[in-house]
Scaffold this active site. Structure first.
Site, PDB file in Angstrom:
ATOM      1  N   LYS A 185       0.885  -1.169   0.000  1.00  0.00           N
ATOM      2  CA  LYS A 185       0.000   0.000   0.000  1.00  0.00           C
ATOM      3  C   LYS A 185       0.916   1.210   0.000  1.00  0.00           C
ATOM      4  O   LYS A 185       1.383   1.654   1.041  1.00  0.00           O
ATOM      5  CB  LYS A 185      -0.877  -0.030   1.256  1.00  0.00           C
ATOM      6  CG  LYS A 185      -2.225   0.658   1.145  1.00  0.00           C
ATOM      7  CD  LYS A 185      -2.159   2.105   0.706  1.00  0.00           C
ATOM      8  CE  LYS A 185      -1.856   3.070   1.824  1.00  0.00           C
ATOM      9  NZ  LYS A 185      -1.590   4.456   1.348  1.00  0.00           N
ATOM     10  N   GLY A 238       6.384   4.915   8.371  1.00  0.00           N
ATOM     11  CA  GLY A 238       5.624   6.167   8.294  1.00  0.00           C
ATOM     12  C   GLY A 238       5.691   6.889   9.629  1.00  0.00           C
ATOM     13  O   GLY A 238       6.620   6.676  10.415  1.00  0.00           O
ATOM     14  N   SER A 239       4.680   7.703   9.888  1.00  0.00           N
ATOM     15  CA  SER A 239       4.744   8.538  11.091  1.00  0.00           C
ATOM     16  C   SER A 239       4.465   7.708  12.347  1.00  0.00           C
ATOM     17  O   SER A 239       3.819   6.664  12.291  1.00  0.00           O
ATOM     18  CB  SER A 239       3.719   9.664  10.987  1.00  0.00           C
ATOM     19  OG  SER A 239       2.429   9.105  10.933  1.00  0.00           O
ATOM     20  N   THR A 242       0.644   7.185  12.998  1.00  0.00           N
ATOM     21  CA  THR A 242       0.012   6.091  12.240  1.00  0.00           C
ATOM     22  C   THR A 242       0.514   4.742  12.754  1.00  0.00           C
ATOM     23  O   THR A 242      -0.252   3.777  12.840  1.00  0.00           O
ATOM     24  CB  THR A 242       0.310   6.233  10.731  1.00  0.00           C
ATOM     25  OG1 THR A 242      -0.051   7.545  10.315  1.00  0.00           O
ATOM     26  CG2 THR A 242      -0.469   5.226   9.914  1.00  0.00           C
ATOM     27  N   GLY A 243       1.788   4.678  13.120  1.00  0.00           N
ATOM     28  CA  GLY A 243       2.339   3.425  13.655  1.00  0.00           C
ATOM     29  C   GLY A 243       1.539   2.957  14.862  1.00  0.00           C
ATOM     30  O   GLY A 243       1.250   1.765  15.017  1.00  0.00           O
ATOM     31  N   GLU A 261       8.520   1.185  11.556  1.00  0.00           N
ATOM     32  CA  GLU A 261       9.648   2.118  11.426  1.00  0.00           C
ATOM     33  C   GLU A 261       9.022   3.502  11.330  1.00  0.00           C
ATOM     34  O   GLU A 261       8.337   3.799  10.348  1.00  0.00           O
ATOM     35  CB  GLU A 261      10.452   1.836  10.146  1.00  0.00           C
ATOM     36  CG  GLU A 261      11.289   0.597  10.205  1.00  0.00           C
ATOM     37  CD  GLU A 261      12.329   0.619  11.310  1.00  0.00           C
ATOM     38  OE1 GLU A 261      12.656   1.717  11.817  1.00  0.00           O
ATOM     39  OE2 GLU A 261      12.791  -0.457  11.680  1.00  0.00           O
ATOM     40  N   CYS A 296      13.489  10.582   7.595  1.00  0.00           N
ATOM     41  CA  CYS A 296      13.139  10.163   8.960  1.00  0.00           C
ATOM     42  C   CYS A 296      14.298  10.389   9.926  1.00  0.00           C
ATOM     43  O   CYS A 296      14.113  10.787  11.064  1.00  0.00           O
ATOM     44  CB  CYS A 296      12.722   8.703   8.969  1.00  0.00           C
ATOM     45  SG  CYS A 296      13.919   7.622   8.177  1.00  0.00           S
ATOM     46  N   GLU A 395       8.504  16.127  15.298  1.00  0.00           N
ATOM     47  CA  GLU A 395       9.135  15.907  13.991  1.00  0.00           C
ATOM     48  C   GLU A 395       8.504  16.886  12.991  1.00  0.00           C
ATOM     49  O   GLU A 395       7.290  16.853  12.768  1.00  0.00           O
ATOM     50  CB  GLU A 395       8.890  14.467  13.527  1.00  0.00           C
ATOM     51  CG  GLU A 395       9.598  14.180  12.212  1.00  0.00           C
ATOM     52  CD  GLU A 395       9.308  12.783  11.676  1.00  0.00           C
ATOM     53  OE1 GLU A 395       8.162  12.320  11.780  1.00  0.00           O
ATOM     54  OE2 GLU A 395      10.240  12.168  11.131  1.00  0.00           O
TER      55      GLU A 395
HETATM   56  P1  NAD Z   1       2.077   8.588   7.312  1.00  0.00           P
HETATM   57  O1  NAD Z   1       2.102   7.885   8.604  1.00  0.00           O
HETATM   58  O2  NAD Z   1       1.099   9.680   7.126  1.00  0.00           O
HETATM   59  O3  NAD Z   1       1.769   7.547   6.123  1.00  0.00           O
HETATM   60  C1  NAD Z   1       2.579   6.420   5.904  1.00  0.00           C
HETATM   61  C2  NAD Z   1       1.745   5.355   5.217  1.00  0.00           C
HETATM   62  O4  NAD Z   1       0.711   4.942   6.107  1.00  0.00           O
HETATM   63  C3  NAD Z   1       1.038   5.839   3.954  1.00  0.00           C
HETATM   64  O5  NAD Z   1       1.016   4.819   2.989  1.00  0.00           O
HETATM   65  C4  NAD Z   1      -0.366   6.143   4.455  1.00  0.00           C
HETATM   66  O6  NAD Z   1      -1.354   6.068   3.464  1.00  0.00           O
HETATM   67  C5  NAD Z   1      -0.542   5.044   5.481  1.00  0.00           C
HETATM   68  N1  NAD Z   1      -1.546   5.349   6.510  1.00  0.00           N
HETATM   69  C6  NAD Z   1      -1.923   6.563   6.993  1.00  0.00           C
HETATM   70  N2  NAD Z   1      -2.903   6.424   7.912  1.00  0.00           N
HETATM   71  C7  NAD Z   1      -3.139   5.089   8.017  1.00  0.00           C
HETATM   72  C8  NAD Z   1      -4.023   4.311   8.810  1.00  0.00           C
HETATM   73  N3  NAD Z   1      -4.872   4.874   9.682  1.00  0.00           N
HETATM   74  N4  NAD Z   1      -3.986   2.966   8.677  1.00  0.00           N
HETATM   75  C9  NAD Z   1      -3.122   2.368   7.823  1.00  0.00           C
HETATM   76  N5  NAD Z   1      -2.271   3.062   7.025  1.00  0.00           N
HETATM   77  C10 NAD Z   1      -2.279   4.405   7.138  1.00  0.00           C
HETATM   78  O7  NAD Z   1       3.564   9.066   7.021  1.00  0.00           O
HETATM   79  P2  NAD Z   1       4.097   9.864   5.732  1.00  0.00           P
HETATM   80  O8  NAD Z   1       3.689  11.282   5.836  1.00  0.00           O
HETATM   81  O9  NAD Z   1       3.751   9.130   4.491  1.00  0.00           O
HETATM   82  O10 NAD Z   1       5.665   9.723   5.907  1.00  0.00           O
HETATM   83  C11 NAD Z   1       6.397  10.534   6.727  1.00  0.00           C
HETATM   84  C12 NAD Z   1       6.729   9.818   8.011  1.00  0.00           C
HETATM   85  O11 NAD Z   1       7.402   8.597   7.721  1.00  0.00           O
HETATM   86  C13 NAD Z   1       7.677  10.591   8.894  1.00  0.00           C
HETATM   87  O12 NAD Z   1       7.224  10.512  10.213  1.00  0.00           O
HETATM   88  C14 NAD Z   1       9.002   9.860   8.737  1.00  0.00           C
HETATM   89  O13 NAD Z   1       9.863  10.014   9.824  1.00  0.00           O
HETATM   90  C15 NAD Z   1       8.541   8.467   8.563  1.00  0.00           C
HETATM   91  N6  NAD Z   1       9.559   7.624   7.921  1.00  0.00           N
HETATM   92  C16 NAD Z   1      10.242   6.729   8.690  1.00  0.00           C
HETATM   93  C17 NAD Z   1      11.240   5.949   8.135  1.00  0.00           C
HETATM   94  C18 NAD Z   1      12.006   4.966   8.992  1.00  0.00           C
HETATM   95  O14 NAD Z   1      12.663   4.087   8.426  1.00  0.00           O
HETATM   96  N7  NAD Z   1      11.959   5.053  10.306  1.00  0.00           N
HETATM   97  C19 NAD Z   1      11.549   6.078   6.780  1.00  0.00           C
HETATM   98  C20 NAD Z   1      10.840   6.997   6.023  1.00  0.00           C
HETATM   99  C21 NAD Z   1       9.835   7.772   6.597  1.00  0.00           C
END
Ligand code: NAD
Length: 495
Positions: A185, A238-239, A242-243, A261, A296, A395
């Site tokens: 996804k 991701g964030s 959301t995690g 992550e 990140c 962040e």
């Molecule tokens: P995000 O959490 O908004 O989205 C990440 C993914 O999760 C997207 O595909 C999104 O559609 C999905 N998502 C959002 N809400 C969801 C839900 N309720 N249920 C399931 N999936 C959902 O993050 P973003 O804005 O896409 O990315 C930026 C973030 O990612 C930053 O916080 C950054 O630090 C982090 N990041 C971390 C790493 C790492 O390896 N630690 C690497 C890259 C980015």
């Protein structure tokens, strides 16, 4: 370089890739976005519904049960994955263009950084498959215990947008090398490159159902995947917010494996005996301003001993002109656009918050338009930042550096660790004992001594605290994350 910028077909966002073919998704929640490059309207993306998700899970499960992929020899799988990466290479201009238009990364970074690293990642896991050995427990009187890895089953990979191809490769490589069926996804902001991979997977010979791609909103498609009772694992980048949601979805459904992550607020410590301040300033500027600060592990907090602060700031200011944004479609551009207009607004909101809370904006933080209608800002440095300010704790995910001044080593370590995040950190210091002492005291998953961003595919990557939940990306550790470990006891008979 001449680029045809009209190559994303208007109807592409209506499709998902399921069971080896492109199918129309049924959702009516459409993601409508403007390109951060110049504000042009991008094709809408339909969000796959829970019903679409269920079809993809069934296709993935069928392929898994039929052993279409995991039943192949390592050599056969390796050949297919290598063909897949050859196709990634062949279509790199097409993939790069999709990402530039969708999320504003400079085309040179797509072509020279993101796509080559994605290819390297998948090849590395393809190569690793037949070099991993399983284990046998220490000799036991009367019995033998073997510990063998098995694929988990059907796994979901939910990815962000900041390094679109690398983010998805970090899922595809280990998930497939471990023998799973994968449902990707991709982020809404980087969907068109990921969706294109379906065609390449088919051409490479990845069996139908082994790699599926479901576009859509996180709270619709991603949530349905993470809640699905027949998904065995969800691998999320991701964030942090959301995690946390994903962890609850797993708990509310089938207690699937969850690997997280997430975000960071990494500290870059410069101690008073650092004799390489030029190098330190260059490494800091490169890593906080590269990719418009949307990394990140970006070192977004400079924690510096007061006696060297002035000199460090002067050096940073001299480097700032190299990071002014321009048109990411031009080959010479090294700093492009922010991912989109709403995210730009969010980052500019932090500039206002930092000022209101008493930070001094030394430079930058302005909205600019090197291309009319685009989402651009200048890199910013705040001094006089205190650890209770939002710009020190949250962040920002933009080109904004917060400078915190400390009196001594202990203050540097305490300030650095006083954060809910723990993804990465650096210590710059020429006393090797001190450098090691500080590195040990820092609570983060990756520590750099007199460097930054040295990560490569061979070393595990992942965060402490709210930057992750312990499953690492990259390296052989990721293969463990995508595998079940089975213990088998065999009783030895005497006769
Ligand atoms: P995000 O959490 O908004 O989205 C990440 C993914 O999760 C997207 O595909 C999104 O559609 C999905 N998502 C959002 N809400 C969801 C839900 N309720 N249920 C399931 N999936 C959902 O993050 P973003 O804005 O896409 O990315 C930026 C973030 O990612 C930053 O916080 C950054 O630090 C982090 N990041 C971390 C790493 C790492 O390896 N630690 C690497 C890259 C980015």
């Amino acid at each position: 370089m001449t680029i045809n910028t009209d190559r994303i077909r208007p109807d592409e966002g209506r499709f998902a890739f399921v069971g080896g073919t492109y199918v129309e998704s049924t959702g009516d929640a459409v993601v409508q976005r403007r390109s951060p490059v110049d504000g042009r309207e991008l094709p809408g993306i339909r969000s796959c519904t829970p019903g679409d998700v269920d079809k993809a899970v069934q296709a993935a499960r069928r392929a898994f049960e039929a052993k279409d992929w995991r039943g192949k020899t390592a050599d056969e799988k390796k050949k297919i994955l290598f063909r897949f990466t050859d196709l990634l290479q062949k279509h790199s201009a097409e993939l790069a263009l999709r990402d530039v238009l969708s999320m504003g990364k400079p085309i040179r970074d797509c072509l020279n950084n993101d796509i080559p690293l994605a290819i390297q990642c998948i090849r590395w896991y393809a190569e690793a498959m037949d070099k991993m050995y399983d284990a046998c427990a220490p000799p036991h009187p009367g019995a033998i215990a073997t510990i063998t890895r098995e694929p988990i089953g059907v796994v979901a990979g939910i990815t962000p947008w900041n390094f679109p191809m690398e983010n998805v490769a970090w899922k595809i490589g280990p998930a497939l090398a471990a023998g799973n069926s994968l449902i990707l996804k991709p982020a809404e902001q980087a969907t068109f490159s990921a969706l294109f991979l379906g065609k390449l997977a088919q051409e490479a010979g990845i069996p139908d159902g082994v790699l599926n791609i479901l576009p859509g909103r996180g709270d619709v498609t991603g949530k349905a995947l993470a809640l699905h009772p027949d998904v065995d694992g969800v691998f999320f980048t991701g964030s942090t917010a959301t995690g946390k949601d994903i962890l609850t979805y797993a708990g509310r459904s089938n207690m699937k494996r969850v690997a997280i992550e997430s975000g960071g607020k990494s500290a870059f410590l410069i101690l008073k005996d650092c004799r390489h301040l030029d190098e330190a300033a260059q490494a800091l500027a490169k890593n906080i301003f590269f990719n418009q600060g949307q990394i990140c592990s970006a070192p977004s907090r400079l924690i510096v001993e007061s006696s060297v602060q002035q000199e460090v700031l002067e050096k940073l200011l001299r480097l700032i002109p190299a990071y002014q944004p321009s048109n990411p479609l031009e080959e010479a551009t090294t700093s492009g656009a922010m991912v989109d207009h709403p995210h730009l607004e969010g980052v500019l909101g932090y500039i206002s918050a930092g000022r209101k809370e008493g930070g001094r904006l030394l430079v930058g933080g302005d909205r600019v338009e090197p291309v009319k209608g685009g989402a651009y800002m200048t890199p910013a440095i705040f001094t006089g930042v205190k650890n209770d300010m939002r710009i020190a704790r949250e962040e920002i995910f933009g080109p904004v550096l917060s400078v915190l001044t400390v009196k001594d080593e202990q203050g540097a370590v305490e300030t650095s660790n006083a954060s809910p995040f723990g993804l990465a950190a650096a210590v710059w210091c020429d006393d090797i004992n001190r450098a090691h002492r500080v590195a040990r005291a820092l609570r983060a998953g990756t520590i750099h001594i007199n460097c930054y961003g040295e990560d490569d595919i061979t070393a595990p990557f992942g965060g402490f605290k709210q930057s992750g939940n312990g499953h690492k990306e990259k390296s052989l550790d990721a293969l463990d994350a995508y595998s079940e470990k089975k213990t088998t006891w065999l009783k030895l008979r005497e006769d």
